[in-house]
Design an enzyme around this catalytic site. Structure first.
Site, PDB file in Angstrom:
ATOM      1  N   LYS A 285       9.987  -2.079   1.189  1.00  0.00           N
ATOM      2  CA  LYS A 285      11.283  -2.771   1.293  1.00  0.00           C
ATOM      3  C   LYS A 285      12.225  -2.440   0.125  1.00  0.00           C
ATOM      4  O   LYS A 285      13.434  -2.330   0.308  1.00  0.00           O
ATOM      5  CB  LYS A 285      11.069  -4.283   1.378  1.00  0.00           C
ATOM      6  CG  LYS A 285      10.422  -4.705   2.681  1.00  0.00           C
ATOM      7  CD  LYS A 285      10.116  -6.183   2.735  1.00  0.00           C
ATOM      8  CE  LYS A 285       9.349  -6.513   4.000  1.00  0.00           C
ATOM      9  NZ  LYS A 285       8.921  -7.901   4.101  1.00  0.00           N
TER      10      LYS A 285
ATOM     11  N   ASP B 254      14.515 -11.341   6.167  1.00  0.00           N
ATOM     12  CA  ASP B 254      13.331 -12.123   5.763  1.00  0.00           C
ATOM     13  C   ASP B 254      13.719 -13.492   5.214  1.00  0.00           C
ATOM     14  O   ASP B 254      13.060 -14.491   5.495  1.00  0.00           O
ATOM     15  CB  ASP B 254      12.563 -11.398   4.645  1.00  0.00           C
ATOM     16  CG  ASP B 254      11.710 -10.259   5.168  1.00  0.00           C
ATOM     17  OD1 ASP B 254      11.349 -10.272   6.356  1.00  0.00           O
ATOM     18  OD2 ASP B 254      11.404  -9.353   4.368  1.00  0.00           O
TER      19      ASP B 254
HETATM   20  P1  ATR Z   1       5.952  -7.073   0.398  1.00  0.00           P
HETATM   21  O1  ATR Z   1       7.084  -6.170   0.691  1.00  0.00           O
HETATM   22  O2  ATR Z   1       5.298  -7.610   1.652  1.00  0.00           O
HETATM   23  O3  ATR Z   1       6.278  -8.181  -0.532  1.00  0.00           O
HETATM   24  P2  ATR Z   1       4.879  -5.412  -1.675  1.00  0.00           P
HETATM   25  O4  ATR Z   1       6.283  -5.165  -2.114  1.00  0.00           O
HETATM   26  O5  ATR Z   1       3.965  -4.250  -1.507  1.00  0.00           O
HETATM   27  O6  ATR Z   1       4.832  -6.184  -0.292  1.00  0.00           O
HETATM   28  O7  ATR Z   1       4.250  -6.494  -2.696  1.00  0.00           O
HETATM   29  C1  ATR Z   1       2.905  -6.781  -2.679  1.00  0.00           C
HETATM   30  C2  ATR Z   1       2.595  -7.980  -3.581  1.00  0.00           C
HETATM   31  O8  ATR Z   1       1.192  -8.228  -3.449  1.00  0.00           O
HETATM   32  C3  ATR Z   1       2.867  -7.749  -5.074  1.00  0.00           C
HETATM   33  O9  ATR Z   1       3.239  -8.970  -5.674  1.00  0.00           O
HETATM   34  C4  ATR Z   1       1.477  -7.332  -5.592  1.00  0.00           C
HETATM   35  O10 ATR Z   1       1.211  -7.634  -6.928  1.00  0.00           O
HETATM   36  P3  ATR Z   1       1.327  -6.508  -8.100  1.00  0.00           P
HETATM   37  O11 ATR Z   1       2.795  -6.448  -8.422  1.00  0.00           O
HETATM   38  O12 ATR Z   1       0.484  -7.050  -9.176  1.00  0.00           O
HETATM   39  O13 ATR Z   1       0.801  -5.215  -7.502  1.00  0.00           O
HETATM   40  C5  ATR Z   1       0.592  -8.216  -4.748  1.00  0.00           C
HETATM   41  N1  ATR Z   1      -0.772  -7.683  -4.698  1.00  0.00           N
HETATM   42  C6  ATR Z   1      -1.181  -6.570  -4.047  1.00  0.00           C
HETATM   43  N2  ATR Z   1      -2.524  -6.403  -4.236  1.00  0.00           N
HETATM   44  C7  ATR Z   1      -2.932  -7.428  -5.034  1.00  0.00           C
HETATM   45  C8  ATR Z   1      -4.207  -7.833  -5.560  1.00  0.00           C
HETATM   46  N3  ATR Z   1      -5.324  -7.146  -5.305  1.00  0.00           N
HETATM   47  N4  ATR Z   1      -4.251  -8.958  -6.314  1.00  0.00           N
HETATM   48  C9  ATR Z   1      -3.142  -9.693  -6.553  1.00  0.00           C
HETATM   49  N5  ATR Z   1      -1.894  -9.366  -6.095  1.00  0.00           N
HETATM   50  C10 ATR Z   1      -1.802  -8.253  -5.332  1.00  0.00           C
END
Ligand code: ATR
Length: 271
Positions: free
Chosen positions: A61, A97
């Site tokens: 996004k 969203d």
């Molecule tokens: P979206 O567009 O749906 O919000 P995204 O931009 O890919 O998806 O964001 C994913 C979120 O999930 C982020 O806040 C990410 O945290 P980080 O910034 O620390 O990567 C979080 N996330 C993904 N994997 C994670 C994990 N294993 N534990 C905790 N947070 C996680």
């Protein structure tokens, strides 16, 4: 025939094609909507340009915001795009969203909220809550990703403190598998027990939902997401998915159909 799609990775779980294809077919519009699993951002622009319009899901996004020739409305504020129109090879980005989320919770009495995660969905949700006068904080695993929120006056928790809030929103991508949690279970359990309302942007997925009849059964008796398994009550992301899709459909059809009529016709078909 016009072609649309949802772009992300992973994307196999997405119910967006079902929603949009149902609406196209019900309204007699000559268009088709597909799923595009794009493993690398380098393929985003060409995929978008091959379509009349698209929805964008994780993790692209914010990336797509940067690719758009023009960005309109709330997407400018959140710097994240979940809906794109492509005309003459020019990409115009929107964000539905925030509105989709607000439609789900607008009748709740809310003063405070804590948003878990800092991705594109968290941006839209936190910014919408702030816009509606809810005192909003976020927490993210990776502290370096929180600057966007700080610069917009949204508080950031450095550690995941257990505090009382009216609304707790889970927006991380963890849990798409139906069982994983993003942070330590005991901590999350305490947070959930201190929140008046709990919202998970994830919706449960199930293989083989290809038509409105299967969707109806799933809608009425879907299982809890992993995050909502910590709570006795709570909302999953399925209605937010539907609402953001109706707002996106409005954009795909140049406002020929409005949110309320799309919602009514879709919900009537679930009766
Ligand atoms: P979206 O567009 O749906 O919000 P995204 O931009 O890919 O998806 O964001 C994913 C979120 O999930 C982020 O806040 C990410 O945290 P980080 O910034 O620390 O990567 C979080 N996330 C993904 N994997 C994670 C994990 N294993 N534990 C905790 N947070 C996680």
């Amino acid at each position: 025939m016009r072609y649309f799609g949802v772009i992300g990775s992973p994307i196999h779980h997405s119910l967006s094609p079902l929603i949009h294809n149902f609406l196209f077919s019900y309204l007699g519009i000559s268009a088709h909507y597909d799923k595009f699993d794009i493993p690398s951002p380098s393929l985003l622009a060409s995929t978008l340009q091959s379509l009349s319009g698209a929805n964008i899901t994780l993790p692209y996004k914010e990336e797509v915001f940067g690719l758009c020739d023009e960005v309109r409305g709330f997407a400018q504020e959140v710097e994240a795009v979940n809906t794109v129109l492509c005309r003459n090879q020019k990409l115009c980005g929107f964000n539905t969203d925030g509105l989709g989320f607000w439609e789900c919770i607008k009748n709740l009495e809310l003063k405070t909220a804590l948003v878990l995660g800092a991705g594109g969905s968290a941006r839209a949700i936190a910014m919408m809550l702030k816009k509606q006068g809810v005192d909003t904080m976020i927490y993210n695993r990776t502290p370096s990703k929180v600057d966007f929120f700080l610069s917009r006056g949204i508080g950031v928790l450095e550690t995941l403190e257990v505090k009382e809030v009216d609304l707790l929103v889970h927006t991380t991508s963890v849990g798409l598998d139906g069982k994983s949690l993003p942070y330590q279970q005991e901590k999350l359990q305490s947070l959930v027990s201190k929140a008046k309302y709990v919202f998970d942007v994830i919706y449960p997925s199930q293989k083989g939902i290809v038509g409105i009849d299967q969707f109806r059964d799933f809608f009425l008796s879907r299982p809890k997401t992993a995050f909502l398994g910590l709570s006795s009550q709570g909302m999953d992301g399925l209605e937010m998915l539907l609402y953001q899709a109706f707002f996106a459909f409005e954009i795909f059809c140049d406002g020929q159909y409005c949110f309320e009529e799309l919602k009514a016709l879709f919900y009537n078909s679930l009766k």
